[in-house]
Design an enzyme around this catalytic site. Structure first.
Site, PDB file in Angstrom:
ATOM      1  CB  THR A  13      35.365  42.455  32.097  1.00  0.00           C
ATOM      2  OG1 THR A  13      35.729  41.097  32.265  1.00  0.00           O
ATOM      3  CG2 THR A  13      34.295  42.790  33.106  1.00  0.00           C
ATOM      4  CG  ASP A  57      37.826  35.760  27.719  1.00  0.00           C
ATOM      5  OD1 ASP A  57      36.953  35.785  28.597  1.00  0.00           O
ATOM      6  OD2 ASP A  57      39.038  35.580  27.964  1.00  0.00           O
ATOM      7  CB  SER A  58      42.202  39.137  26.894  1.00  0.00           C
ATOM      8  OG  SER A  58      42.388  38.643  28.187  1.00  0.00           O
ATOM      9  CB  SER A  59      41.754  33.431  27.495  1.00  0.00           C
ATOM     10  OG  SER A  59      40.357  33.417  27.358  1.00  0.00           O
ATOM     11  CB  THR A  89      42.033  42.223  33.077  1.00  0.00           C
ATOM     12  OG1 THR A  89      41.178  41.152  33.470  1.00  0.00           O
ATOM     13  CG2 THR A  89      41.295  43.539  33.153  1.00  0.00           C
ATOM     14  CG  ASP A  90      41.735  36.890  32.184  1.00  0.00           C
ATOM     15  OD1 ASP A  90      41.784  37.491  33.271  1.00  0.00           O
ATOM     16  OD2 ASP A  90      40.796  36.148  31.854  1.00  0.00           O
ATOM     17  CD  GLN A 274      59.977  28.936  40.082  1.00  0.00           C
ATOM     18  OE1 GLN A 274      59.659  28.825  41.254  1.00  0.00           O
ATOM     19  NE2 GLN A 274      60.259  27.910  39.314  1.00  0.00           N
TER      20      GLN A 274
HETATM   21  N1  ASP Z   1      38.288  37.067  30.883  1.00  0.00           N
HETATM   22  C1  ASP Z   1      38.279  38.486  30.692  1.00  0.00           C
HETATM   23  C2  ASP Z   1      39.316  38.815  29.628  1.00  0.00           C
HETATM   24  O1  ASP Z   1      40.466  38.836  29.894  1.00  0.00           O
HETATM   25  C3  ASP Z   1      38.574  39.166  31.971  1.00  0.00           C
HETATM   26  C4  ASP Z   1      38.566  40.681  31.933  1.00  0.00           C
HETATM   27  O2  ASP Z   1      38.390  41.310  30.919  1.00  0.00           O
HETATM   28  O3  ASP Z   1      38.747  41.246  33.008  1.00  0.00           O
HETATM   29  O4  ASP Z   1      38.936  39.020  28.500  1.00  0.00           O
END
Ligand code: ASP
Length: 338
Positions: A13, A57-59, A89-90, A274
């Site tokens: 993001t 995207d970090s995913s 951030t993910d 957990q």
């Molecule tokens: N989906 C985004 C990512 O992790 C979310 C972010 O950057 O906040 O790439």
């Protein structure tokens, strides 16, 4: 003397802006960051920007990207005084944890940051995160880097990377290290909590170890889980098992037999909690004795992100001596309490 910082932009993001006509987010050319944020020119360090060709995207990030980043830092280690990685951030906590194991004996800061709102948004948190991260990435005292580890900077907090978890998809204050104090906090002043900083062993040289194995599986138990599902776990070399509280699991013969079978097949079982705060303590309750019996490894107070990436890094690593269990038990770079 101006400190030199290498900024690696991977995506997320932070590097997006809103197209006000369509209302959707699009990646902007990060090479032009100085035009977007003229304030960056006022910072007392020299910044070189290295954007990923295709922002991710970090995913979509994983071992391949960790290796690219670690390798790039290794190659440029002498040229720069600090490194800043802009990241979605993910999965930032996974990348920070993986890098902490791959970049050995760091003597320079490697800071990761991102943002919850795009840099072009009026209410963005990107600007503060980016500018203050640059300060931490270039902070030196008596010609020594103040931060000598992989850290995450987010919403006024400097955190040990391999202790972080993303706990909010909503708030700007998105990361926590429940089992470790803050490394620093920025307010009117940039504060550093010096006693909490990691220091590599003296005499040990910086090196990059890109080894990552993917034969690792993560499994979380829950009350009512059908134990047959355990026996359906594919043959893996490391199973990171997330159990209840301080290390308890259903006290049944079937549980023991199933876990024992995995062990007999050669699977290492790393047990983590957990609970986000506190950790595993084998023997505290009789419902944890099963783990001692089958020779499982206690993850103590490690995060899931760190347990997974540490396992990936240690498994079948030709650069290590000794067993996986023995190496996992070590505190390699501040990821676990001693
Ligand atoms: N989906 C985004 C990512 O992790 C979310 C972010 O950057 O906040 O790439």
């Amino acid at each position: 003397m101006k400190r030199r910082v290498l900024l690696i932009y991977t995506g997320g993001t932070i590097g997006m802006e809103k197209d006000y006509e369509t209302g959707s987010l699009r990646a902007f050319d990060f090479g032009n960051i100085f035009q977007k944020l003229p304030e960056m020119k006022l910072i007392e360090c020299e910044v070189s920007v290295h954007p990923f060709k295709k922002p991710l995207d970090s995913s979509d990030m994983g071992p391949e990207e960790w290796k690219i980043i670690a390798n790039y830092i290794g190659k440029n280690y002498e040229k720069y005084d600090g490194f800043l990685i802009l990241h979605g951030t993910d999965t930032m906590s996974y990348t920070a944890s993986a890098l902490s194991f791959m970049l050995k004996n760091l003597r320079k800061p490697v800071i990761l940051t991102g943002s919850q709102l795009p840099i072009g948004d009026l209410r963005t948190d990107a600007k503060e995160n980016l500018l203050t991260s640059l300060y931490y990435a270039s902070l030196y005292e008596n010609d020594e880097a103040v931060v000598q580890e992989v850290a995450v900077y987010f919403e006024y907090k400097l955190l040990r990377g391999n202790r972080t978890l993303k706990y909010s998809a909503e708030f700007f204050d998105a990361y926590q290290t429940p089992n470790y104090p803050l490394l620093g906090q920025s307010g009117v002043h940039l504060n550093v909590n010096k006693e909490s900083l990691w220091r590599p062993k003296s005499g040990e040289e910086f090196s990059v170890d890109l080894h990552i194995s993917q034969d690792v599986l993560f499994w979380r138990i829950f009350p009512g889980m059908h134990l047959n599902h355990f026996s359906e776990i594919p043959k893996v070399k490391v199973l990171v098992l997330q159990v209840f509280g301080s290390g308890t699991i259903f006290n049944t013969e079937k549980t023991q037999n199933t876990l024992q079978k995995l062990r007999d097949q050669g699977t290492e079982i790393v047990v983590i909690s957990q609970c986000v705060s506190g950790g595993i303590s084998f023997g505290k309750y009789s419902n944890s004795n099963i783990f001692t019996k089958i020779g499982a490894i206690s993850g103590n107070d490690i995060t899931a992100e760190s347990a997974i990436t540490k396992s990936m890094h240690l498994l079948d690593n030709p650069n290590n001596e000794g067993s996986f269990a023995k190496n996992f038990a070590k505190n390699l770079c501040g990821e676990v309490s001693e």
